[in-house]
Scaffold this motif. Structure first.
Motif, PDB file in Angstrom:
ATOM      1  N   ALA A  25      43.634  37.695  48.378  1.00 46.63           N
ATOM      2  CA  ALA A  25      45.014  37.847  48.315  1.00 46.63           C
ATOM      3  C   ALA A  25      45.191  38.542  46.799  1.00 46.63           C
ATOM      4  O   ALA A  25      46.097  38.939  46.588  1.00 46.63           O
ATOM      5  N   VAL A  26      44.251  38.433  46.015  1.00 47.62           N
ATOM      6  CA  VAL A  26      44.051  38.973  44.681  1.00 47.62           C
ATOM      7  C   VAL A  26      44.312  40.548  44.698  1.00 47.62           C
ATOM      8  O   VAL A  26      44.942  41.118  43.639  1.00 47.62           O
ATOM      9  N   ILE A  27      44.123  40.938  45.763  1.00 45.95           N
ATOM     10  CA  ILE A  27      44.619  42.434  45.875  1.00 45.95           C
ATOM     11  C   ILE A  27      46.108  42.722  45.661  1.00 45.95           C
ATOM     12  O   ILE A  27      46.393  43.776  45.291  1.00 45.95           O
ATOM     13  N   GLU A  28      46.855  41.798  45.951  1.00 49.20           N
ATOM     14  CA  GLU A  28      48.265  41.803  45.499  1.00 49.20           C
ATOM     15  C   GLU A  28      48.456  41.072  44.195  1.00 49.20           C
ATOM     16  O   GLU A  28      49.204  41.412  43.266  1.00 49.20           O
ATOM     17  N   GLY A  29      47.790  40.268  44.213  1.00 51.57           N
ATOM     18  CA  GLY A  29      48.039  39.015  42.922  1.00 51.57           C
ATOM     19  C   GLY A  29      47.796  39.754  41.775  1.00 51.57           C
ATOM     20  O   GLY A  29      48.295  39.262  40.493  1.00 51.57           O
ATOM     21  N   SER A  30      46.661  40.555  41.493  1.00 50.73           N
ATOM     22  CA  SER A  30      46.522  41.471  40.375  1.00 50.73           C
ATOM     23  C   SER A  30      46.253  42.880  40.531  1.00 50.73           C
ATOM     24  O   SER A  30      45.611  43.530  41.093  1.00 50.73           O
ATOM     25  N   LYS A  31      47.356  43.382  39.827  1.00 55.16           N
ATOM     26  CA  LYS A  31      47.310  45.110  39.789  1.00 55.16           C
ATOM     27  C   LYS A  31      46.054  45.551  39.010  1.00 55.16           C
ATOM     28  O   LYS A  31      45.725  46.885  39.519  1.00 55.16           O
ATOM     29  N   VAL A  32      45.499  44.793  38.257  1.00 54.75           N
ATOM     30  CA  VAL A  32      44.259  45.389  37.661  1.00 54.75           C
ATOM     31  C   VAL A  32      43.320  45.272  38.441  1.00 54.75           C
ATOM     32  O   VAL A  32      42.463  46.188  38.589  1.00 54.75           O
ATOM     33  N   PHE A  33      43.091  44.180  39.134  1.00 54.14           N
ATOM     34  CA  PHE A  33      41.998  43.969  40.169  1.00 54.14           C
ATOM     35  C   PHE A  33      42.155  45.292  41.209  1.00 54.14           C
ATOM     36  O   PHE A  33      41.081  45.765  41.449  1.00 54.14           O
ATOM     37  N   SER A  34      43.395  45.606  41.812  1.00 57.37           N
ATOM     38  CA  SER A  34      43.702  46.471  43.041  1.00 57.37           C
ATOM     39  C   SER A  34      43.130  47.915  42.339  1.00 57.37           C
ATOM     40  O   SER A  34      42.808  48.612  43.046  1.00 57.37           O
ATOM     41  N   LYS A  35      43.440  48.118  41.004  1.00 59.60           N
ATOM     42  CA  LYS A  35      43.459  49.539  40.688  1.00 59.60           C
ATOM     43  C   LYS A  35      41.859  49.567  40.279  1.00 59.60           C
ATOM     44  O   LYS A  35      41.402  50.663  40.750  1.00 59.60           O
ATOM     45  N   ASN A  36      41.034  48.690  39.845  1.00 52.33           N
ATOM     46  CA  ASN A  36      39.778  48.833  39.659  1.00 52.33           C
ATOM     47  C   ASN A  36      39.133  49.094  40.953  1.00 52.33           C
ATOM     48  O   ASN A  36      37.910  49.528  40.983  1.00 52.33           O
ATOM     49  N   LYS A  56      53.185  48.600  34.832  1.00 55.58           N
ATOM     50  CA  LYS A  56      53.153  47.474  35.690  1.00 55.58           C
ATOM     51  C   LYS A  56      52.717  46.532  35.232  1.00 55.58           C
ATOM     52  O   LYS A  56      51.590  46.347  34.842  1.00 55.58           O
ATOM     53  N   ALA A  57      53.265  45.180  35.497  1.00 53.20           N
ATOM     54  CA  ALA A  57      52.774  43.929  35.095  1.00 53.20           C
ATOM     55  C   ALA A  57      51.544  43.356  35.984  1.00 53.20           C
ATOM     56  O   ALA A  57      51.855  43.868  37.079  1.00 53.20           O
ATOM     57  N   ASP A  58      50.371  43.107  35.334  1.00 54.46           N
ATOM     58  CA  ASP A  58      49.474  42.779  36.361  1.00 54.46           C
ATOM     59  C   ASP A  58      49.724  41.709  37.376  1.00 54.46           C
ATOM     60  O   ASP A  58      49.288  41.967  38.371  1.00 54.46           O
ATOM     61  N   GLY A  59      50.377  40.760  37.315  1.00 57.61           N
ATOM     62  CA  GLY A  59      50.501  39.464  38.316  1.00 57.61           C
ATOM     63  C   GLY A  59      51.789  39.683  39.122  1.00 57.61           C
ATOM     64  O   GLY A  59      52.439  40.725  38.998  1.00 57.61           O
ATOM     65  N   LEU A  60      51.976  38.921  39.932  1.00 60.20           N
ATOM     66  CA  LEU A  60      53.041  38.724  40.680  1.00 60.20           C
ATOM     67  C   LEU A  60      54.400  38.644  39.764  1.00 60.20           C
ATOM     68  O   LEU A  60      54.476  37.847  38.857  1.00 60.20           O
ATOM     69  N   ALA A  61      55.204  39.310  40.118  1.00 57.94           N
ATOM     70  CA  ALA A  61      56.605  39.320  39.418  1.00 57.94           C
ATOM     71  C   ALA A  61      57.799  39.401  40.041  1.00 57.94           C
ATOM     72  O   ALA A  61      58.751  40.315  39.910  1.00 57.94           O
ATOM     73  N   LEU A  62      57.904  38.934  41.527  1.00 54.84           N
ATOM     74  CA  LEU A  62      59.226  38.924  42.239  1.00 54.84           C
ATOM     75  C   LEU A  62      59.455  40.224  42.518  1.00 54.84           C
ATOM     76  O   LEU A  62      60.434  40.747  42.790  1.00 54.84           O
ATOM     77  N   GLY A  63      58.305  41.212  42.632  1.00 55.62           N
ATOM     78  CA  GLY A  63      58.581  42.656  42.957  1.00 55.62           C
ATOM     79  C   GLY A  63      59.413  43.420  41.931  1.00 55.62           C
ATOM     80  O   GLY A  63      59.763  44.598  42.179  1.00 55.62           O
ATOM     81  N   LYS A  64      59.604  42.897  40.758  1.00 54.14           N
ATOM     82  CA  LYS A  64      60.278  43.354  39.669  1.00 54.14           C
ATOM     83  C   LYS A  64      59.194  43.987  38.537  1.00 54.14           C
ATOM     84  O   LYS A  64      59.650  44.433  37.523  1.00 54.14           O
TER      85      LYS A  64
END
Ligand code: AMP
Ligand code: GLY
Length: 422
Positions: free
Chosen positions: A97-108, A143-151
Motif C-alpha cells: 500500500a506504500v505505493i500510494e502511502g509514499s510519493k517518494v517511494f512511488s517516484k523512486n 507533492k507532500a510525501d504521505g497521504l493528505a486527503l487528496g489535497k
C-alpha cells in the motif's frame, strides 16, 4: 458468506451493491458505512482507521471475507492484521500500500524500473527545496510525501506560489508529517485517464477506463475536490494506448512490486496523463478510486466477489473479468460550499425509482430520515448505450433528488463527449 466492507463513502456503497449480487452472500457489514448504506448492509459504528476494533469485530462475527476499501486502513496495515487472524481479504498489505502511502517511494520505484512519469527531485530539507526552486522550470508541481486527503498536490504557476507551497508543507506542516519530505516534479499536460486494475501479483486485469472531474466548478474551474463526477469508458484511452500502458506501465509496475518483495494484491489504480511523449503515471492509488468506482463497477458483468476472491487466492488468470460495452456517467451531488465550508443536516429526498442508481457518500439517519452529512453527499450513476444518453439519464435522475443547498456540476462528461466527436 458473511462479508465485511471497511469504509463508508460512495465507493464503498458501489462495492456493497455489487457484492450483494452474489447469491452466497448472507450478510454484509459496513464499518462504519453511512445512513444510506444501511439499506444495503448492516452498518457498524467502527471507524475505518480503528484497526484493532475492526479486527476484533471480524473475529467476533466470524467474517468469511473482508474488503478494505479506503487508503488509510490499507496503509496502516488493516489487511495484515486481518490476515494474521486468518481472515481472507481484498486489498494490499501495508508493504504494498506504500505505493500510494509514499510519493517518494512511488517516484523512486518508477525511476528504478523505467516506468514513465514526470521527472522529479525529492527534498527533506526546506532550504534546499527553496534554492532548487530558484531555477526550476515553472509551472511546477509540489507533492507532500504521505497521504493528505487528496489535497497534498499543488500546481504552482509561479515561482512564489511554488515556494509558498514548499513552506506550507515543510515549515507550517499543513499536512503534518506528510510534509517532512516533498517531491517537486515536472508539470505535465494532456488528458487524464484513470485505470483501475485487479491484480493478484501474477496477473493484472485492467478494468474499463474512466475520467474523473476533479475541479469544483463547470469547465474545470475552482478548487480541486475529491471528484465531482466520472464517465466510463474514457474516450482518450484508445485500444493502442491500452496496449502501450499494459506493456510500459501496468505490467512493469506489478513486476517491480514483486521484485521489491512487495507483491501487490488488490485493486491498483493508475492515474495517467496522456502527454505528447506518451502515457505517464501521475499517481498510483492502492485501492478503488472514488468516484471512479461508481462508473466502473456498474459496467462489470462478472461477479465482483468471485473476482475479488480470485485475487486473494492468486487465481485471477483463470477467472473471467468481463465488462459491458455500455457507457456510464456519475454526477456527484455535493453540499454548497464544498470543498471548503458547507452546512450539513438537510433532509434528502431520493425517489424509490432512482434508489438503485444512487451511491451515497455522506448521509446520516435521524428519526428514519436521511440527512446530508458531508461535502460530497451522493453520486448518481446512469448506464446507457451511448455516452450522450448516459449523461442525459444521469442528469435526469439528479433532477428528481433534492436537499437544501445541493450543488453539482452541469458539465460532467462534456469534455469526453467533445473528445469523442473529434
Ligand atoms: P493527485 O492528488 O496526485 O491525483 O493530483 C491531483 C491532480 O493534480 C491530478 O489529477 C493532476 O490533474 C494534477 N497533477 C498531479 N501531478 C501533476 C503533474 N506532474 N503535472 C500536471 N498536473 C499534475
Ligand atoms: N478519484 C481519485 C481518487 O480516488 O483518488
Amino acid at each position: 458468506m458473511k462479508i465485511m466492507v471497511v469504509g463508508g463513502g460512495g465507493r464503498e456503497h458501489a462495492i456493497i451493491k455489487k457484492i450483494k449480487e452474489n447469491k452466497t452472500v448472507s450478510e454484509i457489514f459496513a464499518l462504519p458505512g453511512n445512513g444510506d448504506i444501511a439499506a444495503d448492509a448492516t452498518c457498524v459504528n467502527i471507524g475505518a482507521k480503528d484497526i484493532p476494533a475492526i479486527v476484533a469485530f471480524a473475529v467476533a462475527n466470524k467474517i468469511d471475507y473482508a474488503v478494505v476499501a479506503p487508503d488509510d486502513p490499507l496503509v496502516l496495515g488493516c489487511v495484515d492484521a486481518l490476515e494474521e487472524k486468518g481472515i481472507p481479504c481484498f486489498g494490499p498489505r501495508a508493504n504494498a500500500a506504500v505505493i500510494e502511502g509514499s510519493k517518494v517511494f512511488s517516484k523512486n520505484l518508477m525511476k528504478k524500473y523505467g516506468i514513465p512519469t514526470a521527472t522529479y527531485e525529492v527534498f527533506d530539507d526546506m532550504e534546499k527545496a527553496l534554492s532548487y526552486l530558484e531555477t526550476a522550470p515553472i509551472p511546477t508541481v509540489i507533492k507532500a510525501d504521505g497521504l493528505a486527503l487528496g489535497k497534498g498536490v499543488i500546481i504552482a504557476m509561479t515561482r512564489d506560489e511554488a515556494k509558498d507551497a514548499v513552506k506550507s508543507m515543510m515549515e507550517d506542516k499543513v499536512f503534518g508529517a506528510s510534509g517532512d519530505h516533498v517531491v517537486i516534479e515536472e508539470f505535465l499536460t494532456g488528458p487524464e485517464v484513470s485505470v483501475l486494475a485487479f491484480t493478484d501479483g501474477k496477473t493484472l486485469v485492467p478494468m474499463v477506463s474512466s475520467m474523473d472531474h476533479k475541479r469544483a466548478g463547470d469547465n474545470d474551474t475552482g478548487l480541486n475536490t475529491g471528484g465531482m463526477g466520472t464517465v466510463a469508458p474514457n474516450p482518450y484511452y484508445t485500444e493502442d494506448l491500452a496496449e502501450r500502458c499494459m506493456k510500459e506501465i501496468f505490467l512493469p509496475t506489478m513486476n517491480a512490486m514483486n521484485a521489491e518483495g512487495r507483491t501487490f494484491k488488490g485493486c491498483l489504480y493508475f492515474g495517467l496523463m496522456i502527454t505528447e511523449n506518451g502515457p505517464k503515471v501521475i499517481e498510483y492509488n492502492c485501492r478503488f478510486g472514488d468516484p471512479e468506482t461508481q462508473v466502473v463497477l456498474p459496467l462489470l458483468e462478472s461477479d465482483l466477489l468471485t473476482v475479488m476472491q480470485a485475487v486473494t487466492n492468486e487465481t485471477l488468470a483463470q477467472t473471467q473479468v468481463k465488462f459491458s460495452k455500455k457507457n456510464a456517467c456519475c454526477v456527484i451531488m455535493a453540499s454548497k460550499g464544498y470543498p471548503t465550508a458547507y452546512e450539513k443536516g438537510f433532509v434528502m429526498t431520493i425517489p424509490e425509482t432512482v434508489q438503485d442508481k444512487v451511491f451515497v457518500a455522506g448521509a446520516s439517519l435521524k428519526d428514519g430520515k436521511l440527512l446530508t452529512n458531508g461535502g460530497r453527499v451522493l453520486g448518481v450513476t446512469a448506464v446507457s448505450e451511448t455516452l450522450e444518453t448516459a449523461i442525459d439519464t444521469a442528469y435526469s435522475y439528479v433532477k428528481t433528488i433534492s436537499f437544501d443547498n445541493a450543488y453539482y456540476r452541469n458539465d460532467i462528461g462534456q469534455r469526453a463527449l467533445a473528445a469523442k466527436k473529434q
